[in-house]
Design a protein around this motif. Structure first.
Motif, short mmCIF file in Angstrom:
data_model
loop_
_atom_site.label_atom_id
_atom_site.label_comp_id
_atom_site.label_asym_id
_atom_site.label_seq_id
_atom_site.Cartn_x
_atom_site.Cartn_y
_atom_site.Cartn_z
N TYR A 1 -20.67 1.30 -2.67
CA TYR A 1 -19.83 2.32 -2.04
C TYR A 1 -19.93 3.70 -2.68
CZ TYR A 1 -16.33 0.83 -5.63
OH TYR A 1 -15.67 0.50 -6.78
N ILE A 2 -20.92 3.91 -3.53
CA ILE A 2 -21.10 5.23 -4.13
C ILE A 2 -21.90 6.11 -3.16
CG2 ILE A 2 -21.94 6.54 -6.10
CD1 ILE A 2 -19.74 4.54 -6.79
N PRO A 3 -21.37 7.28 -2.76
CA PRO A 3 -22.18 8.19 -1.95
C PRO A 3 -23.47 8.57 -2.66
CG PRO A 3 -19.87 8.87 -1.96
CD PRO A 3 -20.02 7.79 -3.00
N GLN A 4 -24.55 8.66 -1.91
CA GLN A 4 -25.85 8.92 -2.53
C GLN A 4 -25.85 10.15 -3.42
OE1 GLN A 4 -28.40 9.14 0.91
NE2 GLN A 4 -28.83 6.93 0.92
N LYS A 5 -25.18 11.19 -3.00
CA LYS A 5 -25.19 12.44 -3.77
C LYS A 5 -24.46 12.32 -5.10
CE LYS A 5 -21.11 14.20 -1.29
NZ LYS A 5 -20.18 13.94 -2.38
N ASP A 6 -23.63 11.30 -5.25
CA ASP A 6 -22.85 11.13 -6.47
C ASP A 6 -23.53 10.25 -7.51
OD1 ASP A 6 -20.93 12.69 -5.29
OD2 ASP A 6 -19.66 11.00 -4.68
N ILE A 7 -24.59 9.56 -7.14
CA ILE A 7 -25.19 8.57 -8.04
C ILE A 7 -25.74 9.22 -9.30
CG2 ILE A 7 -27.09 6.93 -8.30
CD1 ILE A 7 -26.52 5.99 -5.46
N THR A 8 -26.39 10.39 -9.16
CA THR A 8 -26.96 11.03 -10.34
C THR A 8 -25.89 11.52 -11.32
OG1 THR A 8 -27.05 13.15 -9.15
CG2 THR A 8 -29.04 11.77 -9.13
N GLY A 9 -24.67 11.67 -10.85
CA GLY A 9 -23.59 12.12 -11.71
C GLY A 9 -22.81 10.99 -12.36
N LEU A 10 -23.19 9.76 -12.10
CA LEU A 10 -22.50 8.63 -12.71
C LEU A 10 -22.80 8.56 -14.20
CD1 LEU A 10 -23.23 5.89 -10.00
CD2 LEU A 10 -21.06 7.08 -10.37
N ALA A 11 -21.95 7.87 -14.92
CA ALA A 11 -22.20 7.65 -16.35
C ALA A 11 -23.55 6.98 -16.54
CB ALA A 11 -21.08 6.79 -16.94
N ALA A 12 -24.19 7.29 -17.66
CA ALA A 12 -25.52 6.75 -17.93
C ALA A 12 -25.53 5.23 -17.88
CB ALA A 12 -26.02 7.25 -19.28
N GLU A 13 -24.45 4.61 -18.37
CA GLU A 13 -24.38 3.14 -18.35
C GLU A 13 -24.38 2.61 -16.93
OE1 GLU A 13 -22.49 4.41 -22.24
OE2 GLU A 13 -22.55 5.13 -20.19
#
Length: 294
Positions: A198-210
């Motif tokens: 359920y993560i929007p594609q544009k938000d994936i790069t901003g997720l925590a490294a883990e």
């Protein structure tokens, strides 16, 4: 961690906590304790009872290796190969999403609904099962229930199979490789449950490294994060018994949109349940073809 130093459990925990903190690792003390417990094969209480116990060289070397992995932002659960969920220990690997405490709310909510309905032997379907944590926890509680779990990843299904065997439910759980409902054509279930990507594609790069170390397929929910909710809700009624329950975990800010998707498909929005942080986390949709027995 020089070899000349007489490292004890206490001194190594203190050093590692500070090292993790300096490297920006979240939960530095907890991570140090979990990793050292893993290396020693003991629980965390043991560390406090044996605070002055010296560590052997082989233990230090093994601990040094996992500390390096953690600093590179490998999730602790992947390092230890285990994560607790609903009081059960689940095997995890980089092939599956790591079970999270918020997802326990999904399981607890569905179990409470089933208890209120007095459903004797419910048939359960878990879409996108990953490690199997959701459906295995439910089957572990519901001794008469049977379950089907589907996932598009063959590697994830191997992990789920191991967990089903570990917790004694393998004889009541069937695993299928497939996309959404493709592997269960013609079947119906009392409950369909899903924690979909359920993560929007544009938000994936901003997720925590883990989090970015976890499987991309288990994170990517499309342009707005709602792709899988649309796909599941559009056809779910064909796979539900009359009056059956469709239960979703949702991302922050998605509950109203997912509820509206359910209404569009003639589901009753039975409940929206908050997580421990007060965020709407679970959406329950009820098939309306007949009243639910009380």
């Amino acid at each position: 961690m020089e070899k000349k130093h007489a490292w004890t459990i206490g001194t190594i925990l203190t050093w590692t906590r500070q090292y993790f903190q300096d490297k920006g690792v979240d939960n530095p003390r907890l991570d140090a304790e979990v990793l050292l417990s893993h290396i020693l094969g003991k629980d965390r209480l043991y560390l406090y009872v044996h605070f002055d116990q010296p560590l052997e060289q082989r233990e230090l070397e093994a601990f040094r290796a996992v500390v390096k992995r953690r600093v590179l932002r490998e999730p602790v659960a992947y390092i230890t190969g285990c994560r607790e969920f609903m009081g059960l220990a689940f095997q995890v690997s980089p092939s599956v999403l790591i079970p999270r405490p918020d997802t326990e709310i999904l399981v607890e909510t569905v179990l409470a609904k089933l208890a209120g309905q007095n459903t004797a032997a419910p048939a359960l379907l878990d879409i996108g099962t990953g490690s199997g944590a959701i459906i295995i926890s439910m089957l572990h509680t519901l001794a008469a229930a049977t379950g089907v779990a589907v996932d598009i990843s063959a590697e994830a299904l191997l992990v789920a199979r191991e967990n089903a065997c570990r917790h004694g439910v393998a004889d009541r759980l069937t695993l299928y490789k497939g996309d959404i409902f493709s592997a269960v054509a013609g079947r119906q279930f009392d409950v369909i449950v899903s924690n979909p990507p359920y993560i929007p594609q544009k938000d994936i790069t901003g997720l925590a490294a883990e989090v970015r170390k976890e499987p991309h397929l288990a994170l990517d929910g499309g342009a707005d994060g709602l792709d899988f909710y649309r796909r599941i809700s559009q056809v779910a009624s064909a796979y539900l018994t009359a009056g059956g329950l469709l239960a979703f975990e949702v991302g922050q800010g998605q509950a109203d949109a997912v509820a509206e998707l359910g209404r569009t498909q003639q589901f009753l929005v039975e409940a929206i349940v908050k997580d421990y942080a007060g965020i709407d986390r679970v959406v329950l949709l009820r098939d309306t073809r007949q009243p639910v027995p009380q």
